[in-house]
Scaffold this active site. Structure first.
Site, short mmCIF file in Angstrom:
data_model
loop_
_atom_site.label_atom_id
_atom_site.label_comp_id
_atom_site.label_asym_id
_atom_site.label_seq_id
_atom_site.Cartn_x
_atom_site.Cartn_y
_atom_site.Cartn_z
N CYS A 22 0.84 -1.20 0.00
CA CYS A 22 0.00 0.00 0.00
C CYS A 22 0.88 1.26 0.00
O CYS A 22 1.46 1.60 -1.02
CB CYS A 22 -0.97 -0.04 1.18
SG CYS A 22 -2.33 1.15 1.05
N GLU A 29 -0.50 -8.68 5.00
CA GLU A 29 -0.23 -8.87 6.43
C GLU A 29 -1.52 -8.96 7.24
O GLU A 29 -1.47 -9.36 8.42
CB GLU A 29 0.67 -7.74 6.96
CG GLU A 29 -0.03 -6.42 7.21
CD GLU A 29 -0.23 -5.56 5.97
OE1 GLU A 29 -0.54 -4.36 6.13
OE2 GLU A 29 -0.10 -6.09 4.84
N HIS A 61 -3.33 -5.62 1.35
CA HIS A 61 -2.54 -5.82 2.56
C HIS A 61 -2.43 -7.29 2.94
O HIS A 61 -3.24 -7.80 3.73
CB HIS A 61 -3.19 -5.07 3.72
CG HIS A 61 -3.00 -3.59 3.68
ND1 HIS A 61 -2.05 -2.94 4.44
CD2 HIS A 61 -3.64 -2.63 2.97
CE1 HIS A 61 -2.11 -1.63 4.21
NE2 HIS A 61 -3.07 -1.42 3.31
#
Length: 238
Positions: A90, A201, A199
């Site tokens: 991002c 993660e 994302h």
């Protein structure tokens, strides 16, 4: 590199939001997260790097533009040139294009709104340091949250990245931000530098990932990004 877990650095910038999440993802994947600071010139001997999401320097000027000039980015560029695996997520993707480590640019979403959603992606390139544990054509679900995620490039650049297979991920089902050619992520020619707007993660642990047809918040498709990088660092050290 020693026989211990690969050490993956996560750089914190003023305004970073997802640095701790990236560290957690690295740990869950079997790596050792190492916190790094934007004002340092020391990468602390890490084997790979993550530039996390957030709003570095308040996204003043352009998203990622000021972070691309941070002191540590000199070392990031040198590491990229030497083949170190580097992932920009991002805001980190925005930094990579602003630092000219990836082609093109990222602009305000076409609808001018911040968006957050569980986003379907198609894997386009499974030969990079961060995508080797995927398969080309595989469909995954990764959370997305951004206001400046519209990928843009001139016609010549688009033709080159398409022709050279540098697109790593495309949006499926809906293009959430108006990215040209539905581009959600890119790699450099060497395949060690990857950037994407979604994302990964946030999709590494059951109960905390995106919703899937199997169950709400059950998605762990993001974990393969980090296990891929760990495998790449082990291969480099062999």
């Amino acid at each position: 590199m020693s026989t211990s877990a690969p050490r993956i650095g996560v750089i914190t910038f003023p305004g970073s939001l997802d640095d701790r999440d990236a560290q957690r993802a690295i740990r869950l994947a079997g790596g050792e997260p190492v916190a790094l600071w934007h004002g340092s010139h020391d990468l602390d001997g890490v084997d790979a790097l993550v530039l996390p999401g957030g709003f570095s320097y308040g996204d003043y000027l352009r998203a990622g533009a000021l972070a691309a000039l941070a002191p540590i980015m000199s070392e990031v560029k040198d590491a990229a040139a030497k083949g170190m695996p580097i992932l920009g997520i991002c805001n980190g993707f925005q930094m990579l294009v602003e630092a000219h480590l990836l082609p093109g640019g990222l602009i305000r979403n076409a609808h001018q709104q911040f968006i957050r959603r569980d986003q379907r992606l198609r894997v386009e390139n499974a030969s990079t340091a961060w995508t080797s544990e995927f398969e080309v054509g595989q469909e995954i679900v990764i959370p997305l949250k951004n206001a400046d995620g519209g990928y843009t490039a001139d016609a010549e650049t688009l033709a080159r990245i398409e022709g050279e297979g540098l697109i790593t991920f495309r949006y499926l089902g809906v293009n959430p931000n108006g990215s040209l050619n539905d581009i959600a992520g890119l790699a450099n020619e060497r395949g060690n530098v990857v950037g994407l707007m979604p994302h990964p993660e946030h999709a590494v642990e059951p109960g905390f990932g995106p919703g899937t047809p199997a169950a709400m918040r059950s998605g762990v498709d993001g974990l393969a990004f980090f296990t891929s990088a760990i495998a790449a660092t082990v291969a480099q050290a062999a």
